[in-house]
Design a protein around this motif. Structure first.
Motif, PDB file in Angstrom:
ATOM      1  N   ASN A   5       0.830  -1.200   0.000  1.00 36.02           N
ATOM      2  CA  ASN A   5       0.000   0.000   0.000  1.00 36.02           C
ATOM      3  C   ASN A   5       0.869   1.256   0.000  1.00 36.02           C
ATOM      4  OD1 ASN A   5      -3.257  -0.102   0.694  1.00 36.02           O
ATOM      5  ND2 ASN A   5      -2.201  -2.025   1.121  1.00 36.02           N
ATOM      6  N   CYS A   6       1.948   1.225   0.777  1.00 28.90           N
ATOM      7  CA  CYS A   6       2.869   2.377   0.799  1.00 28.90           C
ATOM      8  C   CYS A   6       3.507   2.588  -0.565  1.00 28.90           C
ATOM      9  CB  CYS A   6       3.937   2.171   1.863  1.00 28.90           C
ATOM     10  SG  CYS A   6       3.313   2.172   3.554  1.00 28.90           S
ATOM     11  N   ASP A   7       3.812   1.501  -1.259  1.00 30.35           N
ATOM     12  CA  ASP A   7       4.386   1.600  -2.603  1.00 30.35           C
ATOM     13  C   ASP A   7       3.361   2.163  -3.584  1.00 30.35           C
ATOM     14  OD1 ASP A   7       6.778   0.480  -1.752  1.00 30.35           O
ATOM     15  OD2 ASP A   7       6.173  -1.561  -2.254  1.00 30.35           O
ATOM     16  N   LYS A   8       2.187   1.573  -3.603  1.00 30.56           N
ATOM     17  CA  LYS A   8       1.175   1.901  -4.608  1.00 30.56           C
ATOM     18  C   LYS A   8       0.684   3.333  -4.491  1.00 30.56           C
ATOM     19  CE  LYS A   8      -3.105   0.056  -6.600  1.00 30.56           C
ATOM     20  NZ  LYS A   8      -4.052  -1.095  -6.561  1.00 30.56           N
ATOM     21  N   PHE A   9       0.594   3.845  -3.263  1.00 30.02           N
ATOM     22  CA  PHE A   9       0.037   5.180  -3.062  1.00 30.02           C
ATOM     23  C   PHE A   9       1.093   6.202  -2.646  1.00 30.02           C
ATOM     24  CE2 PHE A   9      -3.387   2.106  -2.387  1.00 30.02           C
ATOM     25  CZ  PHE A   9      -4.316   2.573  -3.309  1.00 30.02           C
ATOM     26  N   SER A  10       2.366   5.845  -2.829  1.00 28.99           N
ATOM     27  CA  SER A  10       3.487   6.762  -2.578  1.00 28.99           C
ATOM     28  C   SER A  10       3.426   7.358  -1.171  1.00 28.99           C
ATOM     29  CB  SER A  10       3.490   7.892  -3.620  1.00 28.99           C
ATOM     30  OG  SER A  10       3.538   7.366  -4.930  1.00 28.99           O
ATOM     31  N   LEU A  11       3.309   6.487  -0.168  1.00 27.78           N
ATOM     32  CA  LEU A  11       3.159   6.944   1.218  1.00 27.78           C
ATOM     33  C   LEU A  11       4.488   7.056   1.962  1.00 27.78           C
ATOM     34  CD1 LEU A  11       0.057   4.813   2.302  1.00 27.78           C
ATOM     35  CD2 LEU A  11       0.090   7.098   1.266  1.00 27.78           C
ATOM     36  N   TRP A  12       5.542   6.441   1.434  1.00 29.44           N
ATOM     37  CA  TRP A  12       6.798   6.416   2.183  1.00 29.44           C
ATOM     38  C   TRP A  12       7.299   7.822   2.509  1.00 29.44           C
ATOM     39  CZ3 TRP A  12       7.797   1.951   4.236  1.00 29.44           C
ATOM     40  CH2 TRP A  12       7.456   0.764   3.581  1.00 29.44           C
ATOM     41  N   SER A  13       7.130   8.737   1.581  1.00 27.95           N
ATOM     42  CA  SER A  13       7.627  10.100   1.792  1.00 27.95           C
ATOM     43  C   SER A  13       6.822  10.861   2.841  1.00 27.95           C
ATOM     44  CB  SER A  13       7.597  10.872   0.471  1.00 27.95           C
ATOM     45  OG  SER A  13       6.266  10.981  -0.020  1.00 27.95           O
ATOM     46  N   LYS A  14       5.681  10.328   3.225  1.00 26.03           N
ATOM     47  CA  LYS A  14       4.832  10.991   4.222  1.00 26.03           C
ATOM     48  C   LYS A  14       5.173  10.567   5.648  1.00 26.03           C
ATOM     49  CE  LYS A  14       2.418  12.061   0.498  1.00 26.03           C
ATOM     50  NZ  LYS A  14       2.608  13.375  -0.177  1.00 26.03           N
ATOM     51  N   ILE A  15       6.048   9.555   5.798  1.00 23.22           N
ATOM     52  CA  ILE A  15       6.289   8.941   7.108  1.00 23.22           C
ATOM     53  C   ILE A  15       7.644   9.371   7.670  1.00 23.22           C
ATOM     54  CG2 ILE A  15       6.375   6.779   8.391  1.00 23.22           C
ATOM     55  CD1 ILE A  15       4.935   5.462   6.004  1.00 23.22           C
ATOM     56  N   ARG A  16       7.654   9.796   8.931  1.00 26.60           N
ATOM     57  CA  ARG A  16       8.887  10.103   9.652  1.00 26.60           C
ATOM     58  C   ARG A  16       9.161   8.956  10.624  1.00 26.60           C
ATOM     59  NH1 ARG A  16       7.857  16.392  11.495  1.00 26.60           N
ATOM     60  NH2 ARG A  16       7.167  17.214   9.455  1.00 26.60           N
ATOM     61  N   PHE A  17      10.097   8.103  10.270  1.00 28.74           N
ATOM     62  CA  PHE A  17      10.392   6.936  11.096  1.00 28.74           C
ATOM     63  C   PHE A  17      11.242   7.326  12.312  1.00 28.74           C
ATOM     64  CE2 PHE A  17       9.552   4.873   6.962  1.00 28.74           C
ATOM     65  CZ  PHE A  17       8.556   3.991   7.380  1.00 28.74           C
ATOM     66  N   ASN A  18      11.211   6.463  13.330  1.00 28.97           N
ATOM     67  CA  ASN A  18      11.973   6.657  14.573  1.00 28.97           C
ATOM     68  C   ASN A  18      11.624   7.978  15.248  1.00 28.97           C
ATOM     69  OD1 ASN A  18      13.537   4.201  14.152  1.00 28.97           O
ATOM     70  ND2 ASN A  18      14.571   5.356  12.521  1.00 28.97           N
ATOM     71  N   THR A  19      10.404   8.437  15.019  1.00 28.32           N
ATOM     72  CA  THR A  19       9.970   9.718  15.593  1.00 28.32           C
ATOM     73  C   THR A  19       8.770   9.477  16.495  1.00 28.32           C
ATOM     74  OG1 THR A  19      10.716  10.840  13.584  1.00 28.32           O
ATOM     75  CG2 THR A  19       9.285  12.076  15.080  1.00 28.32           C
ATOM     76  N   LYS A  20       8.977   9.692  17.771  1.00 27.01           N
ATOM     77  CA  LYS A  20       7.973   9.381  18.786  1.00 27.01           C
ATOM     78  C   LYS A  20       7.221  10.652  19.183  1.00 27.01           C
ATOM     79  CE  LYS A  20       7.630   7.091  23.289  1.00 27.01           C
ATOM     80  NZ  LYS A  20       8.425   6.383  24.338  1.00 27.01           N
ATOM     81  N   VAL A  21       5.907  10.602  19.141  1.00 27.91           N
ATOM     82  CA  VAL A  21       5.098  11.733  19.592  1.00 27.91           C
ATOM     83  C   VAL A  21       5.020  11.681  21.113  1.00 27.91           C
ATOM     84  CG1 VAL A  21       2.783  12.718  19.633  1.00 27.91           C
ATOM     85  CG2 VAL A  21       3.761  11.932  17.475  1.00 27.91           C
TER      86      VAL A  21
END
Length: 666
Positions: A145-161
């Motif tokens: 799903n992340c690939d198909k809808f180009s979601l990877w660029s929307k995610i900040r990994f290792n970032t805790k709220v």
């Protein structure tokens, strides 16, 4: 009969058949033309590309099932999503983590419902996928799903709220949100950078598993010196060196059943603690179970209109009767009705090692309760001496929590009293300032994919101002009515306070709010070719993409392909050809289906004459459920915000509360 008379009747018969065929073709042409005239976007990507920018940014916390769908729902409405993920990859709880400190599913986990229910309606799983989905297959699907809808660029990994609070607590509309975050080193978990940003909305997508497991405060647990874990940290027997050990599994939900049967294959002695007994289906492998019986939306809707205890009795006396006899013999006889608990199964992924079989072999011993823990063992209820135990696995469920949210807005601290969820439609905080731009996704027991999709679609509409929430008093009245309707059915347990998401009525209600409910009227008006797809195939997320707001043209074909592969395709695990649902195939299937629907219809008519509600909303059953509960020997949780009765008793015996989270309060 004269020859000419015979010829005349034959001519009339042929003409009639031709006329019927012509009429049928005319209906098909009209239906096709009307469907075509109302065509919308073919795929979600087309909808996203054509979306008008809403000039709004939403913080999405978590990139599991809910977070991934939240990003898609926002993009489809022209809203910019920014996803904060504390881990190094997507998948959330469903991404198996081999390290013992990581919360996740255990290695052998499979989803206990079929493939078609466990994928998004805007991007269903491939028909080539098996019907029983493993956690690894689910993880790959989420990544796709992340690939198909180009979601990877929307995610900040290792970032805790670390904190979510409103910018202006005096405002009553158009709220802005302060989101504080910390960038963590993925290996050491040390903070590398901290910051805060302003957003137009926030979606909390950490779900019901996001804060780890809940362990009841058993007396003496703090003195127990042997190792123990919650099921959210259990991995597989070899990981915990359980071979030849005495292992206690506490809890008899789906996780407890899976784990105790797995552990029993290698442990020296396996003990199952089940204080109330339980109703548990013994089933075939999921590839067979899910393809043998067709329970469509129409029949499901009829069953849901019955009083719950009537539907429960039908199941108890038919499909559960034989398997339950084995459980009762070994100390698992329930004191409650089948529909007063979650429906549980054993054998979906490993039919050769079911709970029933392991009990019969003597590989598992059942105990009813814990008096206290000692330093190296457990004193079970009714026993004077402690039993030495080498390892304990607590399959005792989860507690919905979001401790980083300002408790002045909504109290989701882990250590709050009770496990009720004070959210309108189980999404929006019920606050006098109408914080409708803050949403919580999958904070209830639910059909996870369907829940994520409909909840986030509804939230996006509300954020854009296309839907308006009712006054706060109306919200409270509805929440209490829904909650009390269900609590008057289910027994009093912490985990049974949030059951709305396990009934079709909840999702149909959300779909009506969104404008995508596949009613017969809407289907006839917009898409008459999809009546079969909407009502006579198994209930699934795709059915909420057939008509109305968010309609997708590929949904009809996708339902057909999934239906065909489920009931008539080749099983990808065994290579066997499926021959159709047994309750629909051939003359016997026709008789079985007709008899079932006739029986349900007769019962509905009888209870309608007796005054039972036939309404479409959960709360329509409130009065009849309360009447039944008043004469029921099973305790019910009728006080909002209170602990379950068994937890209250435990707390009176000890002040210890075991948990796996750190509360971060703004």
């Amino acid at each position: 009969m004269k020859q000419e008379d015979f010829c005349d009747w034959a001519t009339v018969g042929v003409a009639g058949l031709i006329g019927a065929k012509v009429f049928s073709e005319m209906i098909n042409v009209i239906a096709y033309d009307r469907t075509k005239a109302n065509q919308s976007y073919h795929t979600l990507n087309e909808m996203i590309e054509d979306a008008t920018p809403a000039m709004k940014r939403v913080a999405i916390i978590g990139s599991g099932i809910s977070g991934i769908q939240a990003m898609k729902s926002c993009l489809a409405e022209g809203i910019e999503p920014v996803c904060f993920e504390a881990d190094r990859d997507v998948g959330g709880f469903w991404r198996f983590k081999d390290n013992e400190d990581g919360f996740s599913v255990y290695k052998s986990t499979h989803i206990d419902t079929e493939r078609d229910m466990n994928s998004f309606g805007d991007n269903p799983m491939s028909p080539s996928q098996p019907l029983l989905i493993s956690n690894q297959e689910l993880f790959q699907y989420l990544k796709s799903n992340c690939d198909k809808f180009s979601l990877w660029s929307k995610i900040r990994f290792n970032t805790k709220v670390t904190c979510v609070t409103v910018k202006d607590k005096q405002a009553t509309e158009h709220h802005k949100w302060i989101v504080k975050w910390a960038l963590m080193d993925p290996d050491t978990q040390e903070i590398q950078e901290e910051g805060e940003e302003i957003f137009d909305g926030v979606l909390v997508c950490t779900g019901r598993h996001g804060h780890g497991g809940w362990i009841p405060p058993f007396p003496g647990l703090k003195d127990f010196k042997k190792p123990y874990v919650h099921s959210s940290k259990y991995k597989y027997p070899e990981k915990h060196n359980l071979q030849g050990k005495t292992v206690l599994v506490v809890g008899v939900g789906n996780s407890g059943i899976d784990i105790v049967t797995e552990v029993a294959q290698s442990a020296g002695k396996t003990i199952l603690l089940a204080r109330s007994g339980s109703w548990i289906f013994k089933v075939k492998h999921g590839e067979e179970t899910f393809s043998e019986v067709l329970l469509d939306r129409f029949t499901t809707n009829l069953i849901l209109k019955l009083p719950w205890w009537v539907a429960s009795a039908l199941v108890e006396k038919t499909r559960l009767k034989k398997s339950q006899t084995v459980l009762n013999k070994h100390g698992l006889e329930p004191q409650h009705r089948a529909f007063q608990q979650h429906l549980l199964v054993s054998g979906l992924s490993d039919p050769d090692h079911t709970l029933h079989d392991e009990l019969e072999k003597g590989n598992i011993v059942v105990k009813k309760g814990i008096s206290k823990f000692t330093s190296d063992g457990v004193v079970f209820t009714g026993e004077a001496e402690a039993t030495e135990v080498d390892f304990v696995i607590f399959a005792t469920g989860f507690k919905q929590a979001a401790s980083f949210v300002d408790p002045d807005i909504v109290d989701f601290r882990y250590d709050r009293v009770g496990n009720d969820v004070p959210l309108y439609k189980y999404i929006f905080p019920m606050h006098e300032n109408q914080y409708s731009s803050l949403g919580f996704i999958n904070f209830l027991q639910s059909a996870t994919f369907m829940c994520a999709e409909l909840q986030t679609r509804y939230f996006a509409q509300v954020l854009k101002g296309e839907r308006v929430l009712p006054p706060i008093e109306t919200q409270r009245e509805e929440l209490l009515a829904v909650r009390n309707t269900l609590c008057a059915q289910y027994m009093d347990r912490q985990q049974l306070r949030v059951q709305a998401g396990l009934t079709m009525k909840y999702y149909d209600d959300l779909a009506r709010q969104i404008g995508c409910y596949p009613s017969l009227k809407a289907l006839l008006k917009e898409r008459p070719t999809a009546i079969w797809h909407a009502w006579f195939t198994p209930w699934q997320p795709l059915q909420y993409r057939l008509v109305g707001y968010g309609r997708l043209e590929n949904s009809e074909e996708a339902i057909e392909q999934l239906y065909e592969s489920r009931f008539y395709g080749t099983c990808p695990r065994t290579g066997k050809q499926r021959t159709g649902a047994k309750n629909r195939a051939g003359f016997i299937g026709f008789i079985a289906t007709s008899t079932t629907i006739s029986l349900i219809g007769g019962l509905l008519f009888w209870y309608w004459l007796k005054g039972a509600s036939m309404g479409d909303d959960i709360q329509d059953k409130l009065q009849e459920n309360l009447e039944y509960a008043s004469s029921d020997s099973v305790p019910h949780a009728m006080e909002f915000g209170a602990d379950a009765q068994d937890v209250t008793i435990l707390k009176a015996e000890t002040t210890e509360t075991a948990q796996f989270t750190i509360n971060l309060i703004c």
